[in-house]
Design a protein around this motif. Structure first.
Motif, PDB file in Angstrom:
ATOM      1  N   GLU A  11       0.796  -1.228   0.000  1.00  0.00           N
ATOM      2  CA  GLU A  11       0.000   0.000   0.000  1.00  0.00           C
ATOM      3  C   GLU A  11       0.832   1.284   0.000  1.00  0.00           C
ATOM      4  O   GLU A  11       0.333   2.327  -0.417  1.00  0.00           O
ATOM      5  N   ILE A  12       2.067   1.240   0.479  1.00  0.00           N
ATOM      6  CA  ILE A  12       2.842   2.477   0.604  1.00  0.00           C
ATOM      7  C   ILE A  12       3.906   2.554  -0.475  1.00  0.00           C
ATOM      8  O   ILE A  12       4.198   1.566  -1.162  1.00  0.00           O
ATOM      9  N   SER A  13       4.509   3.734  -0.593  1.00  0.00           N
ATOM     10  CA  SER A  13       5.554   3.952  -1.586  1.00  0.00           C
ATOM     11  C   SER A  13       6.912   3.589  -0.985  1.00  0.00           C
ATOM     12  O   SER A  13       7.360   4.193  -0.013  1.00  0.00           O
ATOM     13  N   SER A  14       7.566   2.569  -1.569  1.00  0.00           N
ATOM     14  CA  SER A  14       8.870   2.135  -1.083  1.00  0.00           C
ATOM     15  C   SER A  14       9.551   1.308  -2.161  1.00  0.00           C
ATOM     16  O   SER A  14       8.889   0.594  -2.930  1.00  0.00           O
ATOM     17  N   GLU A  15      10.897   1.388  -2.229  1.00  0.00           N
ATOM     18  CA  GLU A  15      11.635   0.549  -3.166  1.00  0.00           C
ATOM     19  C   GLU A  15      11.596  -0.904  -2.724  1.00  0.00           C
ATOM     20  O   GLU A  15      11.832  -1.820  -3.514  1.00  0.00           O
ATOM     21  N   ILE A  16      11.319  -1.130  -1.463  1.00  0.00           N
ATOM     22  CA  ILE A  16      11.197  -2.482  -0.925  1.00  0.00           C
ATOM     23  C   ILE A  16       9.764  -2.956  -1.167  1.00  0.00           C
ATOM     24  O   ILE A  16       8.809  -2.261  -0.812  1.00  0.00           O
ATOM     25  N   ILE A  17       9.604  -4.115  -1.766  1.00  0.00           N
ATOM     26  CA  ILE A  17       8.256  -4.573  -2.114  1.00  0.00           C
ATOM     27  C   ILE A  17       7.836  -5.828  -1.365  1.00  0.00           C
ATOM     28  O   ILE A  17       6.687  -6.248  -1.437  1.00  0.00           O
ATOM     29  N   SER A  18       8.772  -6.431  -0.648  1.00  0.00           N
ATOM     30  CA  SER A  18       8.448  -7.663   0.068  1.00  0.00           C
ATOM     31  C   SER A  18       9.274  -7.767   1.334  1.00  0.00           C
ATOM     32  O   SER A  18      10.411  -7.273   1.392  1.00  0.00           O
ATOM     33  N   SER A  19       8.729  -8.446   2.315  1.00  0.00           N
ATOM     34  CA  SER A  19       9.476  -8.667   3.554  1.00  0.00           C
ATOM     35  C   SER A  19      10.644  -9.621   3.334  1.00  0.00           C
ATOM     36  O   SER A  19      11.504  -9.762   4.197  1.00  0.00           O
ATOM     37  N   ASP A  20      10.680 -10.288   2.170  1.00  0.00           N
ATOM     38  CA  ASP A  20      11.794 -11.165   1.822  1.00  0.00           C
ATOM     39  C   ASP A  20      12.959 -10.410   1.195  1.00  0.00           C
ATOM     40  O   ASP A  20      14.058 -10.975   1.049  1.00  0.00           O
ATOM     41  N   ASP A  21      12.767  -9.175   0.774  1.00  0.00           N
ATOM     42  CA  ASP A  21      13.829  -8.406   0.133  1.00  0.00           C
ATOM     43  C   ASP A  21      15.028  -8.278   1.072  1.00  0.00           C
ATOM     44  O   ASP A  21      14.873  -8.026   2.276  1.00  0.00           O
ATOM     45  N   LEU A  22      16.214  -8.432   0.515  1.00  0.00           N
ATOM     46  CA  LEU A  22      17.443  -8.341   1.302  1.00  0.00           C
ATOM     47  C   LEU A  22      17.810  -6.874   1.488  1.00  0.00           C
ATOM     48  O   LEU A  22      17.958  -6.133   0.508  1.00  0.00           O
ATOM     49  N   VAL A  23      17.974  -6.460   2.729  1.00  0.00           N
ATOM     50  CA  VAL A  23      18.194  -5.042   3.026  1.00  0.00           C
ATOM     51  C   VAL A  23      19.310  -4.858   4.034  1.00  0.00           C
ATOM     52  O   VAL A  23      19.739  -5.791   4.710  1.00  0.00           O
ATOM     53  N   ASP A  24      19.773  -3.630   4.113  1.00  0.00           N
ATOM     54  CA  ASP A  24      20.651  -3.168   5.188  1.00  0.00           C
ATOM     55  C   ASP A  24      20.230  -1.741   5.497  1.00  0.00           C
ATOM     56  O   ASP A  24      19.394  -1.162   4.781  1.00  0.00           O
ATOM     57  N   TYR A  25      20.799  -1.163   6.552  1.00  0.00           N
ATOM     58  CA  TYR A  25      20.504   0.234   6.839  1.00  0.00           C
ATOM     59  C   TYR A  25      21.085   1.117   5.748  1.00  0.00           C
ATOM     60  O   TYR A  25      22.004   0.726   5.023  1.00  0.00           O
ATOM     61  N   THR A  26      20.563   2.313   5.618  1.00  0.00           N
ATOM     62  CA  THR A  26      21.055   3.253   4.617  1.00  0.00           C
ATOM     63  C   THR A  26      22.496   3.644   4.927  1.00  0.00           C
ATOM     64  O   THR A  26      22.974   3.511   6.064  1.00  0.00           O
ATOM     65  N   SER A  27      23.174   4.164   3.927  1.00  0.00           N
ATOM     66  CA  SER A  27      24.563   4.586   4.104  1.00  0.00           C
ATOM     67  C   SER A  27      24.683   5.646   5.189  1.00  0.00           C
ATOM     68  O   SER A  27      25.650   5.650   5.967  1.00  0.00           O
ATOM     69  N   GLU A  28      23.709   6.545   5.281  1.00  0.00           N
ATOM     70  CA  GLU A  28      23.753   7.596   6.297  1.00  0.00           C
ATOM     71  C   GLU A  28      23.768   7.020   7.701  1.00  0.00           C
ATOM     72  O   GLU A  28      24.534   7.467   8.568  1.00  0.00           O
ATOM     73  N   ILE A  29      22.945   6.020   7.935  1.00  0.00           N
ATOM     74  CA  ILE A  29      22.877   5.410   9.265  1.00  0.00           C
ATOM     75  C   ILE A  29      24.151   4.643   9.569  1.00  0.00           C
ATOM     76  O   ILE A  29      24.728   4.763  10.660  1.00  0.00           O
ATOM     77  N   LYS A  30      24.640   3.866   8.600  1.00  0.00           N
ATOM     78  CA  LYS A  30      25.860   3.089   8.833  1.00  0.00           C
ATOM     79  C   LYS A  30      27.068   3.988   9.053  1.00  0.00           C
ATOM     80  O   LYS A  30      27.908   3.714   9.915  1.00  0.00           O
ATOM     81  N   GLU A  31      27.156   5.068   8.293  1.00  0.00           N
ATOM     82  CA  GLU A  31      28.264   5.998   8.474  1.00  0.00           C
ATOM     83  C   GLU A  31      28.223   6.646   9.848  1.00  0.00           C
ATOM     84  O   GLU A  31      29.261   6.912  10.461  1.00  0.00           O
TER      85      GLU A  31
END
Length: 337
Positions: free
Chosen positions: A89-109
């Motif tokens: 329902e929402i706007s996101s590049e992630i489309i499934s809970s199975d998608d492999l993710v990490d925190y954004t570069s800003e958070i990791k930095e």
């Protein structure tokens, strides 16, 4: 889709859903006669939350990443169902809970900057570190997770006797050593004594590395009369992820504190250099100046059930009694390297 408090483990979102007037049976976790909230009411929060993740090839499934770091949902199954419904329902590049993710570069930095600071403090910039940069990163606001040490709370400190048959150490001698004799510790620099305490007698025995048949003096401490409480920066608290409009800062602060907490808890080995203390000494000084807190609390690595407290000013607490103790049993465990 409607959710109930039992779909989540996060205390803040459970509290919000519990204020809903609608009640019924939850189709997600099968709870009966519970408060229900339409998931649409949480879309803004989830959209803000998902902005802090990016798809990467070597990442972790979104549901696992959220659960392993935050224990936000009641179960992985519940996480999968709710996240997949929201992502549709929402706007996101992630489309499934199975998608492999990490925190954004800003958070990791942001949290990885701790490793940079550690190296600078140890090997290149000890007295003129760029604290303005830390403020730009938001670190001055990341140590507001505090608890109040109350007048009823008891804390403990132990000292190992150098020979048997000695009487218990006096209450006054259970405090910090004088400045000219104060060596550097995990939290305090050389010549600036802090008082190291534990929340239980057992924990303080581990912290002084008492050996079999050692005799010790164990002091009991409480706040001085007239002092109702002290504000302590808490490195042991599990911060709620449900902080609408503040999700990014909440994630940054929690991950940074976790990295620092590991170094605060790390026991010093006999062959370690005291240089290893410098980064944690710095961050304690930073906390003392930036927050005005009276001390810090962190987990003991030597007693997994215990917590340690370091007070910046021992004049706010007193040793009320000292007990003579002896170690009668000891359990050691080694692992193959």
């Amino acid at each position: 889709m409607k959710v109930c408090p039992n779909c989540f483990s996060d205390t803040e979102i459970k509290g919000l859903i519990s204020t809903s007037e609608e009640k019924g049976n939850c189709n997600i976790c099968n709870s009966k006669d519970v408060h229900l909230l339409d998931i649409k009411e949480l879309y803004d929060f989830f959209e803000e939350l998902l902005e802090n993740f990016q798809i990467v090839e070597d990442g972790e499934p979104l549901r696992s990443k959220i659960q392993s770091n935050w224990s936000f949902f009641a179960s992985r199954g519940t996480a999968t169902e709710i996240l997949n419904s929201v992502l549709f329902e929402i706007s996101s590049e992630i489309i499934s809970s199975d998608d492999l993710v990490d925190y954004t570069s800003e958070i990791k930095e942001n949290y990885n900057h701790w490793e940079i600071i550690k190296e600078e403090l140890k090997w290149s910039k000890r007295f003129f570190i760029n604290t303005a940069q830390l403020e730009d990163l938001g670190w001055d606001g990341f140590f507001n997770t505090q608890y109040e040490l109350k007048s009823k709370d008891l804390l403990f400190r132990a000292r190992v006797h150098h020979m048997s048959g000695l009487p218990a150490i006096s209450t006054s001698d259970m405090l910090c050593p004088p400045k000219n004799k104060a060596s550097g510790g995990r939290a305090n620099p050389l010549g600036i004594p802090y008082l190291y305490l534990s929340d239980s007698k057992e924990t303080t025995l581990y912290e002084v590395r008492a050996a079999y048949l050692d005799e010790l003096s164990v002091g009991t401490f409480k706040l001085k009369g007239g002092i109702e409480d002290l504000r302590i920066v808490d490195f042991t608290e599990d911060t709620s992820l449900f902080q609408p409009t503040m999700v990014k800062d909440t994630i940054k602060a929690r991950l940074l504190r976790e990295k620092i907490s590991i170094d605060l808890s790390k026991p010093m080995r006999r062959y370690d250099s005291e240089i290893e203390y410098i980064p944690t000494q710095f961050i304690c000084e930073f906390i003392k100046v930036q927050t005005g807190a009276d001390g810090i609390r962190f987990r003991s690595s030597l007693d997994t059930k215990g917590k340690n407290i370091v007070l910046f000013d021992q004049n706010k607490i007193e040793c009320t009694k000292v007990t003579l103790s002896k170690i009668t049993s000891l359990k050691l465990k080694a692992i193959d390297l």
